[in-house]
Design a protein around this motif. Sequence first.
Motif, short mmCIF file in Angstrom:
data_model
loop_
_atom_site.label_atom_id
_atom_site.label_comp_id
_atom_site.label_asym_id
_atom_site.label_seq_id
_atom_site.Cartn_x
_atom_site.Cartn_y
_atom_site.Cartn_z
N GLY A 4 52.26 -29.93 -85.83
CA GLY A 4 51.58 -29.37 -86.77
C GLY A 4 51.29 -27.73 -86.60
N GLN A 5 51.03 -27.46 -85.17
CA GLN A 5 50.96 -26.17 -84.65
C GLN A 5 52.12 -25.22 -84.79
N ARG A 6 53.24 -25.88 -84.71
CA ARG A 6 54.52 -25.05 -84.79
C ARG A 6 54.79 -24.59 -86.20
N LYS A 7 54.24 -25.80 -87.28
CA LYS A 7 54.51 -25.40 -88.55
C LYS A 7 53.47 -24.30 -89.21
N ARG A 8 52.24 -24.41 -88.69
CA ARG A 8 51.27 -23.36 -88.83
C ARG A 8 51.79 -21.86 -88.43
N ASP A 9 52.32 -21.85 -87.09
CA ASP A 9 52.75 -20.69 -86.43
C ASP A 9 54.14 -20.06 -87.45
N MET A 10 55.04 -20.94 -87.64
CA MET A 10 56.20 -20.65 -88.32
C MET A 10 55.71 -20.16 -89.84
N LEU A 11 55.05 -20.66 -90.58
CA LEU A 11 54.41 -20.04 -91.78
C LEU A 11 53.79 -18.63 -91.73
N ARG A 12 52.95 -18.62 -90.69
CA ARG A 12 52.49 -17.32 -90.27
C ARG A 12 53.68 -16.25 -90.00
N LEU A 13 54.56 -16.54 -89.42
CA LEU A 13 55.57 -15.83 -89.02
C LEU A 13 56.32 -15.41 -90.31
N LEU A 14 56.64 -16.32 -91.30
CA LEU A 14 57.18 -16.09 -92.54
C LEU A 14 56.34 -15.18 -93.40
N GLU A 15 55.11 -15.31 -93.22
CA GLU A 15 54.25 -14.43 -94.00
C GLU A 15 54.27 -13.07 -93.51
N THR A 16 54.41 -12.84 -92.29
CA THR A 16 54.02 -11.44 -91.52
C THR A 16 55.37 -10.81 -91.15
N GLU A 17 56.42 -11.49 -90.88
CA GLU A 17 57.74 -10.75 -90.57
C GLU A 17 58.37 -9.98 -92.01
N GLU A 18 59.09 -9.15 -91.73
CA GLU A 18 59.57 -8.38 -92.85
C GLU A 18 61.11 -8.59 -93.16
N ASP A 19 61.74 -8.74 -91.79
CA ASP A 19 63.38 -9.00 -91.87
C ASP A 19 63.63 -10.40 -91.09
N ALA A 20 64.92 -10.78 -91.58
CA ALA A 20 65.58 -11.89 -91.21
C ALA A 20 67.16 -11.56 -91.03
N TRP A 21 67.65 -12.31 -90.29
CA TRP A 21 69.19 -12.27 -89.97
C TRP A 21 69.53 -13.34 -90.97
N VAL A 22 70.89 -12.73 -91.70
CA VAL A 22 71.24 -13.76 -92.44
C VAL A 22 72.82 -13.77 -92.32
N SER A 23 73.21 -15.09 -92.31
CA SER A 23 74.56 -15.55 -92.01
C SER A 23 75.41 -15.73 -93.12
N SER A 24 76.61 -15.46 -93.29
CA SER A 24 77.61 -16.00 -94.36
C SER A 24 78.96 -16.02 -93.84
N ALA A 25 79.71 -16.35 -94.61
CA ALA A 25 81.20 -16.38 -94.12
C ALA A 25 82.21 -16.16 -95.26
N SER A 26 83.05 -15.22 -95.24
CA SER A 26 84.22 -15.01 -96.32
C SER A 26 84.77 -16.23 -96.80
#
Length: 151
Positions: free
Chosen positions: A11-33
């Motif tokens: 439960g704490q991990r989920k709350r911390d993750m949701l807070r991070l998703l709300e406050t962070e601005e950038d993420a690393w996105v992977s894709s493949a050709s």
Amino acid sequence: MRTLPPPRDAGQRKRDMLRLLETEEDAWVSSASADGAPTLVPLSFVWHDERLVMSTKGTNPTARNLAARPESRVALGTTRDVVLADCTVEVLANDALPQDAADALAAKLGWNPRGYASWVFLRFTPHRLLVWREENELAGRVLMRDGVWRV
């Protein structure tokens, strides 16, 4: 030798993750050709209706790759506060993203990609979410599996 903080419960991990998703601005996105060449790029995002919403030029390799192969792993946080999201991805024309999602992204970014026809929206729907800080949290790191929250 470093002393690890005690592991968080799910439960704490989920709350911390949701807070991070709300406050962070950038993420690393992977894709493949189509031939398997990997691409990893940082993109700004907003967490909206349990999806990550991003935007990029439609001609960029990431947009082309995800249109052809709509799956990605998105990473955010630090090496001591990790969120990995395995996602299916929709590449949406500039005017195809619902207005509330476009407005949320524009508010977070400080500019609106909707006004640029050459840009597309990327909407990532997680089907697996992994969250951990240290080795002692690896065992319980899966918070979502098959699109269903485990917490």
